[in-house]
Each structure stands twice: as C-alpha cells, then as structure tokens.
Motif scaffolding. Structure first.
Motif, PDB file in Angstrom:
ATOM      1  N   THR A  40       3.214 -27.255  -6.893  1.00  8.89           N
ATOM      2  CA  THR A  40       3.977 -27.175  -5.645  1.00  8.89           C
ATOM      3  C   THR A  40       4.916 -25.976  -5.700  1.00  8.89           C
ATOM      4  OG1 THR A  40       3.901 -29.563  -5.333  1.00  8.89           O
ATOM      5  CG2 THR A  40       5.621 -28.362  -4.153  1.00  8.89           C
ATOM      6  N   LEU A  41       4.749 -25.052  -4.760  1.00 12.78           N
ATOM      7  CA  LEU A  41       5.594 -23.865  -4.682  1.00 12.78           C
ATOM      8  C   LEU A  41       6.536 -23.978  -3.488  1.00 12.78           C
ATOM      9  CD1 LEU A  41       3.018 -21.013  -5.413  1.00 12.78           C
ATOM     10  CD2 LEU A  41       4.619 -22.081  -7.014  1.00 12.78           C
ATOM     11  N   GLN A  42       7.782 -23.609  -3.721  1.00 14.34           N
ATOM     12  CA  GLN A  42       8.767 -23.593  -2.648  1.00 14.34           C
ATOM     13  C   GLN A  42       9.557 -22.290  -2.679  1.00 14.34           C
ATOM     14  OE1 GLN A  42      11.243 -27.139  -3.223  1.00 14.34           O
ATOM     15  NE2 GLN A  42      10.272 -28.077  -1.461  1.00 14.34           N
ATOM     16  N   GLU A  43       9.963 -21.861  -1.493  1.00 17.82           N
ATOM     17  CA  GLU A  43      10.982 -20.826  -1.359  1.00 17.82           C
ATOM     18  C   GLU A  43      12.315 -21.549  -1.159  1.00 17.82           C
ATOM     19  OE1 GLU A  43      11.367 -17.222   1.735  1.00 17.82           O
ATOM     20  OE2 GLU A  43      11.898 -19.181   2.557  1.00 17.82           O
ATOM     21  N   VAL A  44      13.338 -21.149  -1.903  1.00 14.34           N
ATOM     22  CA  VAL A  44      14.648 -21.767  -1.773  1.00 14.34           C
ATOM     23  C   VAL A  44      15.670 -20.682  -1.449  1.00 14.34           C
ATOM     24  CG1 VAL A  44      16.409 -23.209  -2.846  1.00 14.34           C
ATOM     25  CG2 VAL A  44      14.004 -23.542  -3.444  1.00 14.34           C
ATOM     26  N   GLU A 103      18.363 -24.287   0.971  1.00  8.66           N
ATOM     27  CA  GLU A 103      17.436 -24.569   2.062  1.00  8.66           C
ATOM     28  C   GLU A 103      16.017 -24.317   1.553  1.00  8.66           C
ATOM     29  OE1 GLU A 103      18.464 -23.543   6.192  1.00  8.66           O
ATOM     30  OE2 GLU A 103      16.556 -22.463   6.235  1.00  8.66           O
ATOM     31  N   PRO A 104      15.305 -25.370   1.167  1.00 11.57           N
ATOM     32  CA  PRO A 104      13.949 -25.206   0.630  1.00 11.57           C
ATOM     33  C   PRO A 104      12.892 -25.164   1.725  1.00 11.57           C
ATOM     34  CG  PRO A 104      14.618 -27.476   0.430  1.00 11.57           C
ATOM     35  CD  PRO A 104      15.772 -26.761   1.061  1.00 11.57           C
ATOM     36  N   ARG A 105      11.805 -24.470   1.417  1.00 10.71           N
ATOM     37  CA  ARG A 105      10.650 -24.401   2.337  1.00 10.71           C
ATOM     38  C   ARG A 105       9.381 -24.444   1.513  1.00 10.71           C
ATOM     39  NH1 ARG A 105       7.559 -19.904   4.754  1.00 10.71           N
ATOM     40  NH2 ARG A 105       8.891 -18.392   3.660  1.00 10.71           N
TER      41      ARG A 105
END
Length: 270
Positions: A79-83, A102-104
């Motif tokens: 699982t990859l997220q931009e934070v 703010e994660p995406r």
C-alpha cells in the motif's frame, strides 16, 4: 478533509490527534523500518526524481520486499500513500506533534519475482479541497504491508517511507489599512491584492488576518478572481499581533506573509 486552525490548546490537541489517527501507520516512523522479532518482511521505498517543481510534478515510486535475511519476496501487495505534512500551530510550546497529516492513497503494486514493486508517473500534488495554510514542502511517500491486515497487531507489519522535496514559485501580497492606530471596538479594514505566478488563478488564494498572538487568524476570506480582497474585524482590547498570511490553492505556489503596522492603543500598559 477540511482542517480548522483552532484557537485554544485543548481543541487544537484533540483535533491533531483525530487527524493524525486517520493515518494507517504512525507518520512519525521515518525511514526504512528495522526488522524486529515477528516481522514478516522488510520494505524499502524510493522516488525518482527526489525533487519536483512547478512544471515537473511526477515521480516513479519503486521499492523492494524482502525477508529479514534479504531474500526477495514476490506477490506482496504494498500500500502506497502520499502524505502531505503541515506545521502544527503551537505558540504555547505545548508538547504535541509538530506536524499534522493529510494522506492520499496512490495504489497497491505487487512485488515481482525479484521482490521489486513499481508505481510510475505518481503526481506529487495536493488534490483535496483543504487549506494549504502551514503546508510543508517535503512530501512523504509511505509504503506498508500488514500480513494479517489488522493494524492493531503491528508486529506482523512492515513500513518504510521516503521524502520528495517540492520547489514552489513565489507569490506576493500588497495591502492598505483604514487606520494604523486603533482601539477596542474600532473596525479595522484591510484591503489588498495577491499576485500569483503567470498562468495561476488567484481566486482560490485564502487570506488570513491575525489580531492576537495565540490565534493564527481571527478572520479569513478568499481572493476575488482578480486577486483583490477585503477583510474587516472588530478590534479587541488585547489584540496585539496584526498579521496577514495567504495560502494559494496550488501546492507549488508559496504563500506570502506581512506584518501590519497597527498599534492598539487599548492594550494594557506593562
């Protein structure tokens, strides 16, 4: 998720914990996670390039999944997220997290026979409708895998992160006030204009007016389509920190800040 900059310590702390709790992993855990007893796998993640700018916002995210001894592991969905991180408003010096997050979700690539995973052309950007006031320029990319899918049992989970630096263009702010000397009960009016880089839309720039040191702002507005704005506030007896701040709607445009030459004659004498 919209965020409010709250004026009191207890509310700010509660809101911080709530927002931080939305993260699927502890955002304070930086770098590659060291193998610990019970860890099933070790993750590594990186971004290429490691810097983005106004005209170049995409990166390729790559990484590996291995056992603790370095053996590659295939078939693992990561699982990859931009934070995007923000500086917590904390003029009181309270012992709280200096950031909120703010994660995406970016995607869930699967490791190949060599234990490698890739997600190409990831856009490092702010895509939500929340304010960019207090945004930080370094954006985290996080990678996570939890063997049983239960985040309450972290002993079988693996985590890693990397940072992508964002270089933003400058914006500017001009203003005028109806009076430089005010007293309690007066209406202070600030008129001005924000200027953003050519091709940007100034009408989504937020403007915040601070009047007291403990609150980051008292009133706020959004610029008109041509960048003009008007803010009015009723002066209180203890107002002592008159400052304008802006937050453009684009992550790649910096906000501007101006201290206002306002004297409150109602301030208690020292």
């Amino acid at each position: 998720m919209p965020r409010n900059i709250l004026p009191v310590r207890s509310a700010a702390t509660a809101a911080l914990l709530l927002v931080a709790g939305a993260l699927s992993v502890p955002a304070a855990a930086a770098g590659t996670k060291s193998p610990a007893p019970g860890d099933a796998y070790v993750l590594k993640v990186s971004a290429d390039p490691a810097k983005t700018d106004y005209d170049n916002r995409k990166v390729d995210v790559t990484g590996t999944v291995t056992k603790a001894d370095g053996t590659p592991v295939s078939g693992i969905p990561v699982t990859l997220q931009e934070v995007i991180r923000f500086t917590t408003w904390n003029p009181w010096g309270d012992p709280i997290d200096p950031h909120y997050y703010e994660p995406r979700d970016l995607g869930k690539p699967v490791s190949d026979a060599n234990g490698e995973f890739t997600l190409r052309n990831v856009e490092i950007d702010h895509v939500g409708g929340s304010s960019l006031l207090n945004v930080e320029r370094d954006v985290q990319i996080t990678a996570q895998y939890d063997k049983d899918g239960d985040l309450d049992t972290p002993q079988d989970g693996s985590y890693a992160d990397t940072t992508v630096a964002t270089t933003a263009k400058s914006s500017s702010l001009t203003y005028k006030v109806n009076n430089t000397k005010v007293k309690a009960g007066d209406i202070l009016t600030v008129q001005g204009k924000v200027t953003v880089p050519q091709g940007e839309y100034p009408g989504d720039t937020e403007i915040f007016l601070q009047t007291y040191w403990e609150n980051q702002y008292h009133v706020k507005t959004t610029a008109e389509e041509d960048g003009f704005f008007v803010l009015s506030v009723r002066v209180s007896r203890d107002d002592n920190a008159f400052r304008l701040r802006t937050a453009p709607g684009d992550l790649y445009v910096k906000g501007a800040e101006q201290k206002l030459p306002i004297t409150n004659t109602s301030l208690p004498r020292s």
